[in-house]
Design a protein around this motif. Structure first.
Motif, mmCIF file in Angstrom:
data_model
loop_
_atom_site.group_PDB
_atom_site.id
_atom_site.type_symbol
_atom_site.label_atom_id
_atom_site.label_comp_id
_atom_site.label_asym_id
_atom_site.label_seq_id
_atom_site.Cartn_x
_atom_site.Cartn_y
_atom_site.Cartn_z
ATOM 1 N N LYS A 1 0.822 -1.214 0.000
ATOM 2 C CA LYS A 1 0.000 0.000 0.000
ATOM 3 C C LYS A 1 0.855 1.264 0.000
ATOM 4 C CE LYS A 1 -3.475 2.231 2.958
ATOM 5 N NZ LYS A 1 -2.786 3.409 3.441
ATOM 6 N N LEU B 1 -4.691 7.119 -7.979
ATOM 7 C CA LEU B 1 -4.387 6.006 -7.078
ATOM 8 C C LEU B 1 -5.070 4.711 -7.517
ATOM 9 C CD1 LEU B 1 -2.944 4.982 -4.575
ATOM 10 C CD2 LEU B 1 -4.888 5.800 -3.211
ATOM 11 N N GLU C 1 0.923 3.951 -3.077
ATOM 12 C CA GLU C 1 0.491 5.334 -2.839
ATOM 13 C C GLU C 1 1.599 6.319 -3.213
ATOM 14 O OE1 GLU C 1 -0.703 5.242 1.266
ATOM 15 O OE2 GLU C 1 -2.729 4.582 0.759
ATOM 16 N N SER D 1 1.984 6.464 -6.983
ATOM 17 C CA SER D 1 0.869 7.193 -7.571
ATOM 18 C C SER D 1 1.182 8.684 -7.623
ATOM 19 C CB SER D 1 -0.400 6.932 -6.752
ATOM 20 O OG SER D 1 -1.456 7.741 -7.205
#
Length: 102
Positions: free
Chosen positions: A40, A54, A44, A47
């Protein structure tokens, strides 16, 4: 993620996605490709770094990992080109932008 990447790939750094194909010796259900582990925090970060939505980045990393489960790789230039073309095609089919530009 860093621990998994080091343990299974010998790389002492975190990564965005790891793919673990089903062990061929226990493969009894051919519908099961294997496992994906997605990070994660890195997704993130990427992104933002790559200026991607995202949701699009999550989709791309899921597709990328799944292609690894299907036997694709990007260690060699030709393999990378083929894999990236497939990723672009799938992303476009899902109404996301192409992650790679040629």
């Amino acid at each position: 993620m860093k621990y998994l990447n080091f343990t299974y790939r010998g790389q002492n750094t975190a990564t965005n996605v790891l793919s673990f194909p089903v062990n061929q010796f226990i493969k009894t259900n051919y519908k099961l490709l294997g496992d994906l582990v997605l990070c994660k925090h890195i997704i993130e970060y990427e992104s933002l770094k790559y200026k991607k939505i995202l949701e699009s980045r999550w989709a791309h990393m899921t597709i990328h990992g799944t292609l690894h489960l299907l036997g694709h790789d990007h260690k060699k230039e030709r393999e990378a080109y083929i894999m990236e073309k497939i990723e672009n095609k799938i992303m476009l089919s899902l109404n996301y932008e192409e992650p790679y530009f040629f």
